[in-house]
Design a protein around this motif. Structure first.
Motif, PDB file in Angstrom:
ATOM      1  N   ARG A 719       0.898  -1.133  -0.077  1.00  0.00           N
ATOM      2  CA  ARG A 719      -0.071  -0.115  -0.076  1.00  0.00           C
ATOM      3  C   ARG A 719       0.931   0.980  -0.043  1.00  0.00           C
ATOM      4  NH1 ARG A 719      -1.423   3.200   3.958  1.00  0.00           N
ATOM      5  NH2 ARG A 719      -3.521   4.592   3.819  1.00  0.00           N
ATOM      6  N   ASP A 720       1.787   1.335   1.034  1.00  0.00           N
ATOM      7  CA  ASP A 720       2.859   2.404   1.003  1.00  0.00           C
ATOM      8  C   ASP A 720       3.644   2.638  -0.302  1.00  0.00           C
ATOM      9  OD1 ASP A 720       1.862   2.592   3.529  1.00  0.00           O
ATOM     10  OD2 ASP A 720       3.653   1.759   4.439  1.00  0.00           O
ATOM     11  N   GLN A 721       3.958   1.749  -0.989  1.00  0.00           N
ATOM     12  CA  GLN A 721       4.724   1.681  -2.192  1.00  0.00           C
ATOM     13  C   GLN A 721       3.836   2.358  -3.494  1.00  0.00           C
ATOM     14  OE1 GLN A 721       6.481  -2.053  -2.943  1.00  0.00           O
ATOM     15  NE2 GLN A 721       7.698  -2.067  -0.947  1.00  0.00           N
ATOM     16  N   ILE A 722       2.703   1.636  -3.191  1.00  0.00           N
ATOM     17  CA  ILE A 722       1.508   2.009  -4.358  1.00  0.00           C
ATOM     18  C   ILE A 722       1.272   3.576  -4.320  1.00  0.00           C
ATOM     19  CG2 ILE A 722      -0.717   1.745  -5.284  1.00  0.00           C
ATOM     20  CD1 ILE A 722      -0.267  -1.197  -4.519  1.00  0.00           C
ATOM     21  N   ARG A 736      -9.931   2.713  -1.180  1.00  0.00           N
ATOM     22  CA  ARG A 736     -10.488   1.183  -1.437  1.00  0.00           C
ATOM     23  C   ARG A 736      -9.912   0.833  -2.959  1.00  0.00           C
ATOM     24  NH1 ARG A 736     -13.235  -0.482  -5.251  1.00  0.00           N
ATOM     25  NH2 ARG A 736     -13.895   1.782  -6.153  1.00  0.00           N
ATOM     26  N   GLU A 737      -9.607   1.844  -3.882  1.00  0.00           N
ATOM     27  CA  GLU A 737      -8.964   1.576  -5.205  1.00  0.00           C
ATOM     28  C   GLU A 737      -7.273   1.211  -4.752  1.00  0.00           C
ATOM     29  OE1 GLU A 737     -11.385   4.262  -8.059  1.00  0.00           O
ATOM     30  OE2 GLU A 737      -9.434   5.047  -6.934  1.00  0.00           O
ATOM     31  N   ILE A 738      -6.730   1.617  -3.842  1.00  0.00           N
ATOM     32  CA  ILE A 738      -5.262   1.307  -3.345  1.00  0.00           C
ATOM     33  C   ILE A 738      -5.425  -0.240  -2.770  1.00  0.00           C
ATOM     34  CG2 ILE A 738      -3.521   1.683  -1.802  1.00  0.00           C
ATOM     35  CD1 ILE A 738      -4.220   4.913  -2.159  1.00  0.00           C
ATOM     36  N   ARG A 739      -6.415  -0.640  -2.106  1.00  0.00           N
ATOM     37  CA  ARG A 739      -6.352  -1.846  -1.359  1.00  0.00           C
ATOM     38  C   ARG A 739      -6.545  -2.963  -2.643  1.00  0.00           C
ATOM     39  NH1 ARG A 739      -5.877  -2.442   3.719  1.00  0.00           N
ATOM     40  NH2 ARG A 739      -6.624  -4.493   3.678  1.00  0.00           N
ATOM     41  N   GLY A 744      -3.514  -6.979  -6.389  1.00  0.00           N
ATOM     42  CA  GLY A 744      -3.570  -7.367  -8.011  1.00  0.00           C
ATOM     43  C   GLY A 744      -4.639  -7.331  -8.661  1.00  0.00           C
ATOM     44  N   ARG A 745      -5.529  -6.777  -8.265  1.00  0.00           N
ATOM     45  CA  ARG A 745      -6.886  -6.356  -9.330  1.00  0.00           C
ATOM     46  C   ARG A 745      -6.899  -5.108  -9.902  1.00  0.00           C
ATOM     47  NH1 ARG A 745      -9.357  -7.889  -4.213  1.00  0.00           N
ATOM     48  NH2 ARG A 745      -9.907 -10.088  -4.303  1.00  0.00           N
ATOM     49  N   PRO A 746      -7.412  -4.948 -10.987  1.00  0.00           N
ATOM     50  CA  PRO A 746      -7.506  -3.530 -11.612  1.00  0.00           C
ATOM     51  C   PRO A 746      -8.570  -2.742 -11.109  1.00  0.00           C
ATOM     52  CG  PRO A 746      -8.534  -5.432 -13.057  1.00  0.00           C
ATOM     53  CD  PRO A 746      -7.883  -6.085 -11.930  1.00  0.00           C
ATOM     54  N   VAL A 747      -8.562  -1.569 -11.246  1.00  0.00           N
ATOM     55  CA  VAL A 747      -9.527  -0.488 -10.953  1.00  0.00           C
ATOM     56  C   VAL A 747      -9.835   0.454 -11.926  1.00  0.00           C
ATOM     57  CG1 VAL A 747      -8.960  -0.879  -8.299  1.00  0.00           C
ATOM     58  CG2 VAL A 747      -7.657   0.847  -9.758  1.00  0.00           C
ATOM     59  N   THR A 748     -10.721   0.860 -11.982  1.00  0.00           N
ATOM     60  CA  THR A 748     -11.079   2.240 -13.060  1.00  0.00           C
ATOM     61  C   THR A 748     -10.976   3.608 -12.306  1.00  0.00           C
ATOM     62  OG1 THR A 748     -12.238   0.731 -14.657  1.00  0.00           O
ATOM     63  CG2 THR A 748     -12.577   3.127 -14.843  1.00  0.00           C
ATOM     64  N   ASN A 749     -10.393   4.584 -12.730  1.00  0.00           N
ATOM     65  CA  ASN A 749     -10.288   5.953 -11.940  1.00  0.00           C
ATOM     66  C   ASN A 749     -11.239   6.949 -12.639  1.00  0.00           C
ATOM     67  OD1 ASN A 749      -9.163   6.977 -14.444  1.00  0.00           O
ATOM     68  ND2 ASN A 749      -7.105   7.124 -13.713  1.00  0.00           N
ATOM     69  N   ARG A 756      -3.390  -1.152 -13.180  1.00  0.00           N
ATOM     70  CA  ARG A 756      -3.296  -2.332 -12.651  1.00  0.00           C
ATOM     71  C   ARG A 756      -1.807  -2.313 -12.215  1.00  0.00           C
ATOM     72  NH1 ARG A 756      -4.720  -7.455 -15.722  1.00  0.00           N
ATOM     73  NH2 ARG A 756      -6.527  -7.587 -14.171  1.00  0.00           N
ATOM     74  N   VAL A 757      -1.356  -2.768 -11.097  1.00  0.00           N
ATOM     75  CA  VAL A 757      -0.093  -2.777 -10.392  1.00  0.00           C
ATOM     76  C   VAL A 757       0.560  -4.116 -10.403  1.00  0.00           C
ATOM     77  CG1 VAL A 757       1.346  -2.504  -8.369  1.00  0.00           C
ATOM     78  CG2 VAL A 757      -0.330  -0.950  -8.792  1.00  0.00           C
ATOM     79  N   ARG A 758       1.841  -4.096 -11.070  1.00  0.00           N
ATOM     80  CA  ARG A 758       2.526  -5.446 -11.100  1.00  0.00           C
ATOM     81  C   ARG A 758       4.021  -5.415 -10.593  1.00  0.00           C
ATOM     82  NH1 ARG A 758      -1.475  -7.972 -11.200  1.00  0.00           N
ATOM     83  NH2 ARG A 758      -2.512  -9.248 -12.990  1.00  0.00           N
ATOM     84  N   GLN A 759       4.451  -6.367  -9.754  1.00  0.00           N
ATOM     85  CA  GLN A 759       6.066  -6.430  -9.491  1.00  0.00           C
ATOM     86  C   GLN A 759       6.657  -6.724 -10.655  1.00  0.00           C
ATOM     87  OE1 GLN A 759       7.763  -4.927  -7.102  1.00  0.00           O
ATOM     88  NE2 GLN A 759       7.538  -6.426  -5.518  1.00  0.00           N
ATOM     89  N   THR A 760       7.677  -5.911 -11.018  1.00  0.00           N
ATOM     90  CA  THR A 760       8.647  -6.316 -12.017  1.00  0.00           C
ATOM     91  C   THR A 760      10.126  -6.353 -11.741  1.00  0.00           C
ATOM     92  OG1 THR A 760       9.142  -3.750 -12.814  1.00  0.00           O
ATOM     93  CG2 THR A 760       7.211  -4.651 -13.454  1.00  0.00           C
TER      94      THR A 760
END
Length: 819
Positions: A719-722, A736-739, A744-749, A756-760
């Motif tokens: 959460r903090d990193q996002i 809610r969107e951050i959680r 790993g779920r997609p959200v619409t702003n 969507r956030v991914r670890q690379t």
């Protein structure tokens, strides 16, 4: 033209015998009733009564003459081989009853019922059964059916019919055969500005077109027809007594031979194939991959026992009780009965000509009602269900369940109520008896459970005007009566539902069910199969053939996390673990993963590593704990299957397993680039045959990770990193969107963008894209490919960078302090 039976006997001389000779004649005929003389061939029916029987008395000759005419008329419209079998069985019974009773009425009644039963089965086929008798004929019927569907599609399209109407009309053609279209799970993305109603309508239309695309395919029809004809033949053999103890238990001799031939052919095909990865040049013999999987009966049995033992360990830790339930179908589903004292098998007069699939549907429906009741009342259970056949191929279930001790009486009542609801009169119990038993359950277990108020009102009315002492006496007598009825019900329903509580002092629950698991897989350490009276090692393959023939699932886990995640986690061995496993195999000793105590693992590792270590150590109890416990909901499990989408032959983006996901971390367990080749004697490889190309998710591959124990990562860490990452790129999101992003779920702003956030490899990566706009509507298919019959499906997201997700996952952990 073949002579009739009447023509054959027309010139026989009738020579009456003396009473003494008649007695001896009948006695000898009774001994020969199973070895009848074949003296003439009439329409393929070669068995006739012995000449001696109808020659010694004119009365029996006239009886046979009339009965033969009656029998020939009944079986004249049946297929030749079925008619021949019924005729031979009828002659045997005719001789038996004439010899025993001097009359043939019982044989004629048997013949009439048998013909009605078989005629009903034959009548369910839209074409004459002879049209399905071989591959060439089935291929022709499949082509005709596909053409009918295609012509209907083209005609409807020309008349402006929509997809829904077309699908309904074409489905009617498949419905005549009782065929249903099964569609795979697939991706259908929502378009921008699309309402829920519009999206649902588009999805529905997509599936309708997908169903049409299959029903206009001759290959789809040919596969369905082959299965249908094979099951029809086996059903007839069951009705004609060729599947039973003493003849051929579980499967007919013909079906057993066919199943073994398919096994041998499949094994030979596997031995000629090799799996090769065009990207990494890895090669593996396909038969080795199969033998290493749960397709190997030994591996399958061991895995089931490990899972069962894990559930028992959890139950012991939580103070749960165990019970063993055996449920079976009403009498009308059984073709034959067995005398418990003598062990003899005899036909069941109540049998209605049902198939094993009909019986399985009956049990499944009752089980669905049991599960619904337990769910409504929040009564958790876990365990396993084993489905196995009676000797006449009728399925019955064994369930080993763990539950809280206070729920035992209620669970037993629920099983008895729903599994005996149909044809309850044959057990000599009524619905009122079960309601009285329910009152006893509520009183004895202090549970808030009772029959309907309407039913109880009749007793409440009787208590009006009673003083306190009379009221106490009335209800005391009523509850005592309910207890007696409950005991009576338990005893009477045992033929259909039997419950045995597991006593830990007499043995483990796993040991109790081990026999049933083993005898349905490979017969390991089981001497005699009680159903068939033969060696369990010999009949185990027949039981698997029965399950394959009728499409019946033998084993089902009840409660607990997904076994698919467990199997994918076992692919993630470290280099040292893999080396130790290989060394143990070479030394022919069991391999046991050495790991720290479980309490230290839980303190040092996150949920993914906990679950991985538990899986590799074959500790189902630890795996269940790492996955949130035995009764956690699927969406609450910390490790989930990660899917990719690949286009199939008809243009659908179908789900394929790619790896595992924990929060925003993804690790691949399966590689791309795998193809199936035929072995070459010279180079052991050759150009892949197009029909044998496989997707990457079909080939087994063990990922290697170098993860060691580390500190826990949780939602707050991500959460903090996002939040920091969103601020750096000028975007905002609600709590809610951050959680959602952290899991790993997609959200619409608010701007309509999807994120969507991914670890690379470089850390947190944010993917932003805009859904595609609508571009046209579905049109009717001219070819059998969804790419040609509708709007192309929009991609779910932009493709990720071309990196190894497994490497990405573990290095990403290291970058964020997880050693």
């Amino acid at each position: 033209m073949n002579p009739t039976i009447h023509d054959y006997y027309a010139d026989f001389a009738i020579a009456p015998k003396t009473p003494k000779k008649v007695f001896g004649q009948i006695k000898r005929l009774q001994e020969k009733s199973k070895k009848l003389i074949h003296i003439a061939e009439t329409g393929g029916r070669t068995t006739l009564p012995p000449k001696e029987l109808i020659n010694w008395d004119a009365q029996y000759y006239m009886v046979w003459k009339a009965d033969a005419k009656f029998a020939e008329k009944l079986i004249s419209d049946l297929p030749r081989d079925i008619a021949s079998t019924i005729w031979n069985q009828y002659v045997t019974r005719w001789v038996k009853y004439i010899g025993m009773r001097g009359q043939s009425r019982s044989a004629n009644i048997w013949l009439r019922k048998k013909v009605e039963m078989v005629t009903e089965a034959v009548g369910k086929l839209p074409v004459h059964v002879e049209a399905l008798a071989n591959e060439v004929r089935r291929a022709q019927v499949a082509s005709d059916m596909a053409k009918q569907c295609y012509d209907l599609m083209v005609t409807g399209a020309a008349e402006g019919a929509n997809a829904e109407t077309l699908c309904e009309e074409i489905t009617k053609i498949a419905g005549r055969w009782d065929f249903h279209v099964s569609l795979p799970a697939q991706r259908i993305s929502r378009l921008q500005d699309e309402t829920n109603e519009e999206y649902d309508a588009r999805v529905e239309e997509h599936f309708q077109l997908a169903a049409i695309a299959r029903m206009v395919s001759a290959d789809w029809w040919e596969n369905k027809l082959e299965i249908r004809y094979r099951r029809f033949c086996e059903h007839c053999r069951i009705m004609l007594g060729k599947v039973r103890k003493g003849v051929s238990a579980y499967l007919s001799d013909t079906a057993k031979q066919q199943y073994r031939e398919r096994q041998i052919a499949g094994r030979k095909a596997l031995e000629q194939m090799i799996a090769r990865n065009e990207i990494t040049d890895e090669e593996i013999a396909l038969v080795q991959a199969v033998d290493a999987s749960v397709s190997n009966p030994e591996n399958r049995r061991v895995e089931l026992m490990v899972r069962m033992r894990g559930f028992e360990t959890i139950a012991e830790e939580q103070g749960m009780s165990a019970g063993f339930f055996t449920v079976t179908c009403p009498s009308r589903f059984h073709a034959f009965k067995t005398n418990k004292k003598s062990g003899k098998v005899y036909p069941n007069s109540k049998y209605e000509g049902t198939t094993p699939r009909d019986a399985q549907k009956h049990l499944s429906k009752a089980w669905a009602r049991v599960r619904a009741f337990l769910g409504r009342n929040e009564i958790p259970v876990m365990g396993f269900r084993v489905c196995e056949p009676h000797h006449d191929a009728t399925p019955h279930w064994h369930l080993l369940l763990f539950f809280k001790p206070e729920h035992e009486a209620l669970i037993t009542w629920v099983f008895g109520n729903y599994f005996t609801e149909a044809d309850r009169e044959e057990l000599h119990v009524t619905g009122d008896d079960f309601k009285k038993a329910a009152v006893h359950v509520g009183q004895s277990s202090d549970l808030q459970f009772s029959p309907t108020k309407k039913w109880m009102s009749q007793f409440t009315k009787q208590t009006k005007g009673m003083d306190e002492s009379a009221l106490i006496a009335f209800w005391s007598n009523f509850h005592a009566h309910c207890g007696e009825v409950a005991d009576m019900v338990t005893e009477r329903i045992e033929p259909r539902m039997k419950y045995v509580p597991i006593d830990p002092d007499r043995g483990s629950a796993t040991g109790y069910i081990a026999k049933y698991i083993s005898k349905n897989i490979d017969g390991h350490k089981v001497d005699i199969d009680e159903e068939s009276g033969e060696s369990a090692e010999f009949t185990a393959n027949d039981v698997m053939g029965w399950a394959s023939e009728w499409g019946i699932r033998q084993f089902q886990q009840i409660g607990g996390p997904s076994v698919t995640v467990w199997r994918e986690l076992r692919r993630l061995e470290t280099e040292s673990e893999k080396a130790n496993r290989t060394a143990a195999k070479q030394d022919e000793r069991p391999y046991v993963l050495e790991m720290a105590p479980w309490s230290e693992v839980k303190a040092a590792c996150d949920a993914m590593e906990q679950a991985r270590l538990a899986s590799c150590a074959s500790r189902w109890d630890m795996y269940v704990e790492a996955m949130g416990g035995p009764f956690a909901k699927r969406a609450e499990r910390p490790v989930q299957i990660h899917y990719t989408f690949k286009e199939n032959a008809v243009g659908e983006d179908v789900k394929k397993i790619r790896g595992l996901q924990h929060l925003i971390n993804i690790i691949e367990t399966r590689k791309d680039g795998w193809i199936i080749n035929k072995k070459s004697d010279a180079s052991r490889s050759c150009a892949p045959a197009p029909a044998l190309e496989q997707s990457g998710s079909d080939a087994a591959w063990s990922s290697i990770n170098n993860c060691t124990e580390g500190s826990k990562n949780d939602l707050n860490t991500f959460r903090d990193q996002i939040i920091d990452h969103l601020a750096s790129v000028g975007r905002h999101a609600s709590e809610r969107e951050i959680r959602e992003l952290a899991t790993g779920r997609p959200v619409t702003n608010a701007e309509g963008e999807k994120m969507r956030v991914r670890q690379t490899e470089k850390g947190i990566s944010l993917h932003v894209w805009k859904p595609e706009h609508k571009s046209g509507v579905f049109s009717l298919p001219q070819h059998f490919n969804l790419k040609d019959i509708g709007t192309p499906l929009p991609p779910l997201a932009e493709p990720l960078a071309d990196i190894d997700p497994s490497k990405q996952y573990w290095e990403g952990r290291n970058n964020h302090g997880v050693n």
